[in-house]
Write a protein that holds these residues in place. Structure first.
Motif, short mmCIF file in Angstrom:
data_model
loop_
_atom_site.label_atom_id
_atom_site.label_comp_id
_atom_site.label_asym_id
_atom_site.label_seq_id
_atom_site.Cartn_x
_atom_site.Cartn_y
_atom_site.Cartn_z
N GLU A 123 0.83 -1.20 0.00
CA GLU A 123 0.00 0.00 0.00
C GLU A 123 0.87 1.26 0.00
N LYS A 124 1.96 1.23 0.74
CA LYS A 124 2.88 2.37 0.76
C LYS A 124 3.56 2.54 -0.60
N LEU A 125 3.89 1.42 -1.24
CA LEU A 125 4.49 1.47 -2.57
C LEU A 125 3.55 2.16 -3.55
N GLN A 126 2.29 1.80 -3.56
CA GLN A 126 1.32 2.40 -4.48
C GLN A 126 1.14 3.89 -4.21
N CYS A 127 1.14 4.28 -2.94
CA CYS A 127 1.02 5.71 -2.60
C CYS A 127 2.20 6.51 -3.14
N CYS A 128 3.39 5.95 -3.00
CA CYS A 128 4.59 6.64 -3.48
C CYS A 128 4.58 6.76 -5.00
N LEU A 129 4.10 5.72 -5.70
CA LEU A 129 4.02 5.78 -7.15
C LEU A 129 3.01 6.83 -7.61
N GLN A 130 1.88 6.93 -6.92
CA GLN A 130 0.87 7.91 -7.27
C GLN A 130 1.36 9.34 -7.03
N GLU A 131 2.26 9.51 -6.07
CA GLU A 131 2.83 10.84 -5.82
C GLU A 131 3.89 11.22 -6.84
N GLY A 132 4.24 10.29 -7.72
CA GLY A 132 5.20 10.58 -8.77
C GLY A 132 6.65 10.58 -8.32
N LEU A 133 6.94 9.92 -7.21
CA LEU A 133 8.32 9.86 -6.74
C LEU A 133 9.15 8.96 -7.63
N SER A 134 10.44 9.20 -7.67
CA SER A 134 11.33 8.37 -8.48
C SER A 134 11.52 7.01 -7.80
N TYR A 135 11.94 6.03 -8.64
CA TYR A 135 12.17 4.71 -8.09
C TYR A 135 13.23 4.74 -6.98
N ARG A 136 14.25 5.55 -7.16
CA ARG A 136 15.30 5.62 -6.16
C ARG A 136 14.78 6.18 -4.84
N ALA A 137 13.94 7.21 -4.92
CA ALA A 137 13.37 7.80 -3.71
C ALA A 137 12.44 6.81 -3.01
N ILE A 138 11.65 6.09 -3.80
CA ILE A 138 10.74 5.10 -3.20
C ILE A 138 11.54 3.99 -2.53
N ALA A 139 12.61 3.56 -3.17
CA ALA A 139 13.43 2.50 -2.59
C ALA A 139 13.99 2.92 -1.24
N LYS A 140 14.38 4.15 -1.11
CA LYS A 140 14.90 4.65 0.16
C LYS A 140 13.82 4.68 1.23
N ILE A 141 12.62 5.06 0.83
CA ILE A 141 11.50 5.11 1.79
C ILE A 141 11.12 3.72 2.27
#
Length: 589
Positions: free
Chosen positions: A389-407
């Motif tokens: 669920e957190k992954l989908q939220c980060c993708l919808q916010e338009g974050l980069s893959y690298r930023a999402i990986a860090k989160i």
């Protein structure tokens, strides 16, 4: 009711109380004394595990001491009972209360034990003097009669055995009030200082054992000692005991002299030694002295062992443990209640797998050596619905893959792999790929990482072309030393050995083509002979020994190979003649 019967002293042997009563009554025969106390002529004075105690306690009921109290405080029952199965310990107590004690020693295993029973009553000279000063008379102490006890645990001096006067089997040996009335000698005289110290420590452990209340069951020795065996490195990854290593270190720890004194020597490589049986599943009783030796080897002392008896082997500590899901609001909070412990097949170290209610599952190798170790994450085994669920939220916010990986606490490849993956059911088990494996999709996987069904017919057709092409290449390499055509060779060259070895039934076309080219040992030897003949075409006449040497033929090769060698030698002039006229070589596969 026998009002003259004396009250027992602390740690006084029941046998000793009987002797003191015998002196007070001035009976001329011990048989009369025993008949008064047990109301039967069939009683034989027994030092360690007497019988008829229920009837005896009723006769001396004015003391207010029950049969159980006599058993627990004035016999050697506390020495043997902890190392028996619970049902046998209960049965032993019952036998001691009943009027037929003929099978007690056999039932406990004393009769069959190689640890010698005491045939003499022992006393400590210092305890003897103190008893006279405090109580006005000496008495036989229970702690001094334990087989394997050679020193007094209170005064650290060697025990003495009475030589005379000594009563026969049906009599009562009295400890006289004056030393001039009897003769005694130390039970052990010449020994090293180191062994004497070990015997004193053993006496302390014996004292601790018989004073345990309530009695703890120590019969399942392997299960009790297994945690310590793990810590000391005597258990393999498959939970087997390294018996030879254990036996060697055990002997080095105690020494041959001590083991010989205690009748506890053994052969290191013998599968039926008492040490081997003591660390196996409970199959037979091991003498208490030998059990104490084993406990001392692992824990240093019996007291230290008892203090850790109730502690379970917890290489990762006790619950709760932290959840290491960076996508959760409770990250690093101690809320995980479930941990499964297994063994690493490579190192033998414990591996803990931790399950959180958010669906996040991770593991790490132990044991934990510090508080900070519990916050170390080894491998993620499942992400859980909260993470997705957190992954989908980060993708919808338009974050980069690298930023999402860090989160989310993973690498970029993992984010890319699950970017199009819908959030699973909370109970669905979705694993993270191992970090030491290349993060690339297999040919049979789509972008979401979900595997499709393999089209084996298509794979078989394509693989058959590759196999035939590779076989032809090996046959056409006339200038290179021949390579035998076999399944392993072809599989390694095309990078599909696993398919050829494990999926033969699914590859009928490929296997039929491969069968046509695969060579037997004789066929490969013949091909090597022909290759050598081509390489030596400028030499004439050809020598058989040279062909054998260059072709790598070992003595004893078959007649077919010998015929081929002779044919090559015979055809050399014709070959040269044809070659000079441009006709080419006549040898083909």
């Amino acid at each position: 009711m026998l009002s003259a019967f004396p009250r027992p002293y602390p740690d006084e042997l029941l046998y000793s109380v009987l002797t003191r009563y015998h002196v007070r009554t001035s009976n001329s025969s011990p048989r009369w004394t025993l008949k008064e106390l047990f109301e039967t002529d069939k009683v034989i004075p027994t030092i360690d595990l007497p019988s008829h105690l229920e009837r005896f306690s009723q006769i001396v009921s004015h003391l207010g001491i029950s049969s159980d109290d006599w058993i627990d405080q004035h016999t050697l029952y506390p020495l043997y009972a902890p190392f028996l199965p619970e049902y046998r310990a209960v049965r032993l107590r019952k036998l001691m209360k009943e009027e037929d004690g003929s099978g007690i020693h056999a039932y406990v295993g004393i009769t069959a034990s190689l640890v010698a029973r005491r045939d003499k009553l022992l006393y400590c000279p210092s305890c003897y003097a103190e008893d006279i000063q405090q109580h006005g008379e000496p008495y036989w102490h229970r702690i001094h009669q334990v087989p394997g006890g050679f020193y007094c645990p209170f005064h650290k001096i060697a025990l003495h055995k009475m030589i005379e006067p000594v009563a026969d089997r049906h009599g009562l040996t009295i400890l006289p009030i004056a030393k001039s009335m009897f003769t005694s000698t130390p039970i052990i005289e010449s020994t090293s200082v180191e062994v004497a110290e070990k015997l004193c420590e053993l006496a302390n452990d014996i004292c601790s054992l018989i004073q345990i209340k309530p009695f703890s069951s120590l019969y399942q020795s392997k299960q009790i000692l297994l945690p310590q065996l793990h810590r000391l490195g005597y258990v393999t990854a498959s939970s087997r005991i390294r018996q030879q290593l254990l036996a060697k270190h055990f002997k080095d720890f105690h020494g041959d002299e001590l083991l010989e004194i205690l009748d506890s020597t053994f052969l290191e490589n013998h599968e039926s030694s008492w040490l081997t049986f003591s660390t196996r599943k409970e199959q037979r009783s091991i003498h208490p002295i030998r059990q104490i030796l084993l406990i001392r080897f692992h824990y240093g002392s019996f007291q230290s062992f008892i203090s850790q008896l109730d502690k379970k082997y917890s290489p990762f500590g006790n619950a709760p443990w932290p959840c290491l899901n960076k996508a959760a609001d409770h990250f690093r909070e101690l809320i995980v209640q479930e941990c499964q412990i297994t063994r690493c097949s490579d190192t033998g170290r414990p591996v803990g797998t931790f399950f959180c209610e958010c669906g996040f599952i991770y593991s790490r190798r132990g044991p934990d050596l510090s508080i900070e170790d519990k916050y170390k994450r080894g491998r993620i085994k499942a992400f859980g619905h909260v993470w997705f669920e957190k992954l989908q939220c980060c993708l919808q916010e338009g974050l980069s893959y690298r930023a999402i990986a860090k989160i989310l606490g993973v690498d970029t490849h993992t984010v890319i792999k699950y970017a199009d993956y819908t959030s699973p059911h909370p109970n669905e088990y979705v694993r993270e790929p191992r970090e030491n494996v290349k993060k690339q999709l297999k040919p049979s996987a789509n972008k979401s990482g979900l595997y499709q069904r393999v089209d084996w017919e298509k794979r078989d057709l394509q693989l058959s072309w590759n196999v035939e092409e590779e076989c032809r290449k090996l046959l056409e390499e006339s200038d290179k030393k021949p390579i035998k055509i076999c399944v392993r060779t072809i599989g390694n060259r095309i990078g599909r050995l696993a398919w050829l070895e494990k999926s033969k039934q699914k590859l009928p076309i490929t296997m039929s083509i491969l069968t046509k080219y695969v060579e037997s040992d004789v066929q490969f030897q013949i091909r090597r002979v022909r290759w050598v003949a081509r390489m030596m075409r400028d030499e004439w006449p050809l020598k058989r020994w040279k062909i054998e040497k260059m072709a790598g033929l070992n003595p004893g090769y078959g007649n077919e190979v010998l015929d081929e060698i002779n044919r090559c030698i015979a055809l050399t002039p014709i070959s040269e003649h044809l070659s000079s006229h441009g006709e080419g070589e006549i040898w083909v596969h």
